[in-house]
Design an enzyme around this catalytic site. Structure first.
Site, PDB file in Angstrom:
ATOM      1  N   SER A 181       0.838  -1.195   0.000  1.00 18.06           N
ATOM      2  CA  SER A 181       0.000   0.000   0.000  1.00 18.06           C
ATOM      3  C   SER A 181       0.875   1.248   0.000  1.00 18.06           C
ATOM      4  CB  SER A 181      -0.933   0.018   1.221  1.00 18.06           C
ATOM      5  OG  SER A 181      -0.176   0.125   2.416  1.00 18.06           O
TER       6      SER A 181
ATOM      7  N   LEU B 276       3.180   4.440  -0.339  1.00 13.83           N
ATOM      8  CA  LEU B 276       4.413   4.717  -1.081  1.00 13.83           C
ATOM      9  C   LEU B 276       5.034   3.436  -1.624  1.00 13.83           C
ATOM     10  CD1 LEU B 276       6.076   7.322   1.336  1.00 13.83           C
ATOM     11  CD2 LEU B 276       4.577   7.760  -0.616  1.00 13.83           C
TER      12      LEU B 276
ATOM     13  N   ASP C  64       5.238  -7.594   3.000  1.00 10.88           N
ATOM     14  CA  ASP C  64       4.292  -6.821   3.803  1.00 10.88           C
ATOM     15  C   ASP C  64       3.504  -7.771   4.696  1.00 10.88           C
ATOM     16  OD1 ASP C  64       2.181  -4.932   4.639  1.00 10.88           O
ATOM     17  OD2 ASP C  64       2.832  -3.726   2.929  1.00 10.88           O
TER      18      ASP C  64
ATOM     19  N   VAL D  62       9.135  -7.058   9.242  1.00 11.92           N
ATOM     20  CA  VAL D  62      10.510  -6.610   8.989  1.00 11.92           C
ATOM     21  C   VAL D  62      11.416  -6.738  10.205  1.00 11.92           C
ATOM     22  CG1 VAL D  62       9.918  -5.075   7.081  1.00 11.92           C
ATOM     23  CG2 VAL D  62       9.865  -4.195   9.435  1.00 11.92           C
TER      24      VAL D  62
ATOM     25  N   CYS E 100       9.965   0.641   2.847  1.00 12.81           N
ATOM     26  CA  CYS E 100       8.796   1.507   3.009  1.00 12.81           C
ATOM     27  C   CYS E 100       7.934   1.103   4.200  1.00 12.81           C
ATOM     28  CB  CYS E 100       7.937   1.488   1.741  1.00 12.81           C
ATOM     29  SG  CYS E 100       8.724   2.217   0.299  1.00 12.81           S
TER      30      CYS E 100
ATOM     31  N   SER F 186      11.524  10.563   7.178  1.00 12.99           N
ATOM     32  CA  SER F 186      10.433  11.533   7.202  1.00 12.99           C
ATOM     33  C   SER F 186      11.028  12.883   7.553  1.00 12.99           C
ATOM     34  CB  SER F 186       9.386  11.157   8.251  1.00 12.99           C
ATOM     35  OG  SER F 186       8.492  12.228   8.500  1.00 12.99           O
TER      36      SER F 186
ATOM     37  N   TYR G  86       8.165   8.634  16.754  1.00 13.45           N
ATOM     38  CA  TYR G  86       8.243   8.604  15.290  1.00 13.45           C
ATOM     39  C   TYR G  86       9.452   9.400  14.795  1.00 13.45           C
ATOM     40  CZ  TYR G  86       6.748   9.054  10.414  1.00 13.45           C
ATOM     41  OH  TYR G  86       6.684   9.020   9.041  1.00 13.45           O
TER      42      TYR G  86
ATOM     43  N   THR H 228      -1.136   9.105   1.552  1.00 14.15           N
ATOM     44  CA  THR H 228      -0.931   7.731   1.997  1.00 14.15           C
ATOM     45  C   THR H 228      -2.188   7.267   2.730  1.00 14.15           C
ATOM     46  OG1 THR H 228      -0.008   8.441   4.113  1.00 14.15           O
ATOM     47  CG2 THR H 228       1.543   8.162   2.280  1.00 14.15           C
TER      48      THR H 228
END
Length: 255
Positions: free
Chosen positions: A15, A17, A36, A60, A86, A148, A161, A196
């Site tokens: 999904s 990016l 994913d 991951v 991603c 980011s 984050y 997104t």
């Protein structure tokens, strides 16, 4: 590095990016393994794109899962020439909220997925790439991370984050220096506000308001623009050890 006929692993590829990157790479002639946890999205993508795209369920942060994805790339398509990270999560939790300090496990989860998970893919993908024959320019592989702009101007509530993405930025140069001898490049993309699934859940008025905060172009970024930058990084051998802001000159306010 040419995309045509080369093999790529895209984490978080079902999904957002990641999916845009998968579509773009296949369109350019690449062979792609989508890694994913989203099985529905992953299988839908492979059905859409056909024989040059495979899906494998991957956490991951799990070594066995990532090794399995790399093994699939090798067995199905003959190698691994690029790995694009991603996969990631976001949260909005204050350090000191109404119910007290932020739970430590909430902070640790974001760091583990976004930073440790990215490193897990990097180290295992690099191991596979280092065993392959180089191309005519001496290149064996390219690693691309997703950070980011929160790594630089994170907002209130983004401590975990921002820290996770700052870690991704911080490890880019030392890894580039280390892997240079193997002919492996690494570059990080730091997107701003993009269309997104995370932002898609907001009301249209809220999305438009966020878009207007971007100096130019005054809109949300499109996943296809992220994918276009991935292509440029793969094809331009002098891009190495760098983090590229993809944000329309946006600098986020404190909140």
């Amino acid at each position: 590095m040419k995309i045509d006929r080369n093999v790529f692993l895209v984490t978080g590829g079902a999904s957002g990016l990641g999916a845009a990157t998968v579509r773009h790479l296949v369109k350019q002639g690449g062979r792609v393994v989508v890694a994913d946890l989203n099985e529905v999205g992953g299988h839908a993508l492979t059905t859409e794109l056909g024989e040059h795209c495979r899906f494998v369920k991957v956490n991951v942060t799990d070594e066995a899962d990532v090794r399995n994805a790399i093994a699939l790339a090798v067995s199905a398509f003959g190698g691994l020439h690029g790995a694009i990270n991603c996969a990631g999560v976001a949260n909005a939790v204050k350090v000191l909220g109404k119910e007290g300090p932020q739970p430590l496990d909430v902070f640790a989860r974001v760091i583990t997925i976004n930073l440790v998970g990215s490193f897990n893919v990097i180290r295992l993908a690099a191991d596979q790439m280092a065993q392959q024959s180089p191309n005519e320019d001496g290149e064996r592989g390219v690693l691309i991370n997703t950070a980011s702009i929160a790594a630089y101007d994170g907002q209130i509530g983004q401590a975990s984050y921002a820290a996770s993405k700052a870690g991704v930025v911080g490890m880019t140069l030392p890894i580039a220096r280390e892997l240079a001898r193997q002919g492996i490049r690494i570059v990080t993309i730091a997107p701003g506000l993009f269309e997104t699934p995370l932002l898609a859940g907001l009301p249209k008025e809220a999305q438009e308001s966020l878009g207007k905060s971007v100096p130019f172009p005054s809109r949300l970024g499109r996943p296809s623009e992220y994918a276009q930058l991935v292509q440029s990084i793969l094809e331009n051998a002098m891009l190495n050890g760098e983090t590229i802001r993809l944000d329309g000159a946006l600098r986020m306010a404190p909140k």
